[in-house]
Design an enzyme around this catalytic site. Structure first.
Site, PDB file in Angstrom:
ATOM      1  N   HIS A 242      -6.351 104.926 -86.253  1.00  0.00           N
ATOM      2  CA  HIS A 242      -5.368 104.611 -87.317  1.00  0.00           C
ATOM      3  C   HIS A 242      -5.187 103.089 -87.463  1.00  0.00           C
ATOM      4  O   HIS A 242      -4.080 102.565 -87.352  1.00  0.00           O
ATOM      5  CB  HIS A 242      -4.021 105.297 -87.046  1.00  0.00           C
ATOM      6  CG  HIS A 242      -3.203 105.446 -88.311  1.00  0.00           C
ATOM      7  ND1 HIS A 242      -2.382 106.521 -88.558  1.00  0.00           N
ATOM      8  CD2 HIS A 242      -3.112 104.656 -89.418  1.00  0.00           C
ATOM      9  CE1 HIS A 242      -1.794 106.370 -89.739  1.00  0.00           C
ATOM     10  NE2 HIS A 242      -2.227 105.234 -90.283  1.00  0.00           N
TER      11      HIS A 242
ATOM     12  N   ARG B 230      -4.855 110.839 -94.520  1.00  0.00           N
ATOM     13  CA  ARG B 230      -4.038 111.516 -93.506  1.00  0.00           C
ATOM     14  C   ARG B 230      -4.872 112.646 -92.908  1.00  0.00           C
ATOM     15  O   ARG B 230      -5.653 113.308 -93.621  1.00  0.00           O
ATOM     16  CB  ARG B 230      -2.756 112.104 -94.116  1.00  0.00           C
ATOM     17  CG  ARG B 230      -1.657 111.095 -94.374  1.00  0.00           C
ATOM     18  CD  ARG B 230      -1.089 110.501 -93.076  1.00  0.00           C
ATOM     19  NE  ARG B 230      -0.004 109.535 -93.299  1.00  0.00           N
ATOM     20  CZ  ARG B 230      -0.167 108.212 -93.298  1.00  0.00           C
ATOM     21  NH1 ARG B 230      -1.345 107.662 -93.110  1.00  0.00           N
ATOM     22  NH2 ARG B 230       0.883 107.418 -93.467  1.00  0.00           N
TER      23      ARG B 230
END
Ligand code: NDP
Length: 311
Positions: free
Chosen positions: A274, A226
């Site tokens: 991502h 993250r």
């Protein structure tokens, strides 16, 4: 008896998950009515991924029994106070496979110094042999479903792998560490560091200026965990001073990463949008069906989120 399952995620994922879920429910002998627009009072399970906008108010489902997340990361759900039933996150073999491939690919890029031939070719017959994997030290922060799978895959390629987790682990061919001292040790020895921690209050900015300074000069960072695991300014400072040689970042504080963000343009940063891994419908649907079957049978669901620890 029919079980009412509400699908609550981005509209495009409905097309992707609908048929695999129906097939998996039938395969588990579950009589499920799967819909995106059940009467809220009838909903017993929610298959869920957060969408943009305000948090979901789970209080509209008075008969809710459990929520089954489509994602491995739960930082956008775990603090939702309206969620008062068990929450299972996604542990999916397809998600694991994808992450192993992304991490292995980008690790090998750094290990073999592939950029020297792919982007920096200069007509000079300069043969610099990379070391063997057995002489390369890799650190992995997070030894869970994804970090553990990546650690095993890299160890199978003979890399020297050190992993760090909250609880002490024992894994074949992997040096397992925990605690603050363990973190310092893995940082000090990582030529390539992979971040696969969940984002929690404890892991926010775990890679700050101090942590970066502990890493060997010339080391590399892969972050498919993250964005907020890293202090961005500290990373840029470390790259600019050539202490950290290069970083490949898949996740960011703000996503999509704005087009004018400095990460896109920094010569020592590779951005991947991502895509390190994704929940795969066929395998994930089987996990969800299995968990609903367990819950219906009065058994504990798998992959329950600990709301206190935040993952
Ligand atoms: P898990 O919950 O299975 O594993 C998390 C690991 O982190 C565990 O080993 C855990 O320790 C460790 N950990 C958690 N908190 C701490 C802490 N404070 N100190 C030390 N170790 C800690 O998660 P997954 O492996 O399934 O997923 C990891 C993350 O990957 C997700 O949370 C998500 O953010 C990210 N992800 C990214 C994707 C992408 O495409 N880029 C796709 C999917 C996930 P312990 O084992 O002791 O509990």
């Amino acid at each position: 008896m029919t079980i009412n399952v509400q699908f609550s995620a981005r509209p495009d994922s409905w097309d992707y998950f609908r048929e695999p879920l129906k097939t998996a429910f039938a395969g588990h002998g579950l009589n499920v009515a799967l819909s995106r627009d059940h009467d809220p009072a009838s909903v017993e399970y929610v298959v869920y991924a957060p969408q943009s906008g305000p948090q979901m108010d789970f209080r509209i489902f008075p008969n809710l029994r459990a929520v089954l997340g489509l994602w491995a990361g739960v930082e956008r759900i775990v603090n939702n106070a309206t969620l008062q039933v068990p929450l299972a996150r996604m542990v999916d073999s397809g998600l694991q496979e994808g992450m192993v491939e992304w991490v292995t690919g980008h690790t090998l890029r750094y290990h073999l110094n592939m950029d020297a031939q792919i982007t920096d070719q200069n007509g000079v017959w300069d043969r610099v042999y990379p070391p063997l994997a057995r002489h390369r030290q890799i650190g992995i922060l997070g030894l869970g479903a994804l970090g553990g799978a990546c650690a095993s895959a890299l160890a199978a390629l003979n890399f020297q792998v050190t992993g760090w987790s909250r609880s002490q682990k024992t894994l074949d061919n992997i040096r397992c560490l925990s605690g603050r001292d363990g973190l310092d040790e893995v940082l000090k020895t990582s030529e390539i560091l992979v971040l696969l921690l969940p984002l929690t209050a404890d892991t926010d900015r775990v890679i700050d200026a101090r942590a970066l300074a502990l890493m060997p000069k010339g080391s590399h960072i892969l972050n498919p965990g993250r964005g907020a695991l890293i202090d961005d300014d500290a990373l840029i400072a470390s790259l600019d001073s050539s202490h950290i040689a290069h970083a490949t970042l898949d996740v960011f504080r703000v996503e999509p990463l704005p087009a004018d963000h400095f990460f896109w343009h920094h010569p020592k940063v590779t951005v991947t949008p991502h895509l390190a891994s994704e929940t795969r419908a066929d395998t994930a649907a089987a996990v969800i069906a299995d968990n609903i079957q367990r819950h219906e049978a009065g058994q504990k669901m798998k992959f329950l989120v600990n709301r206190k620890s935040g993952y």
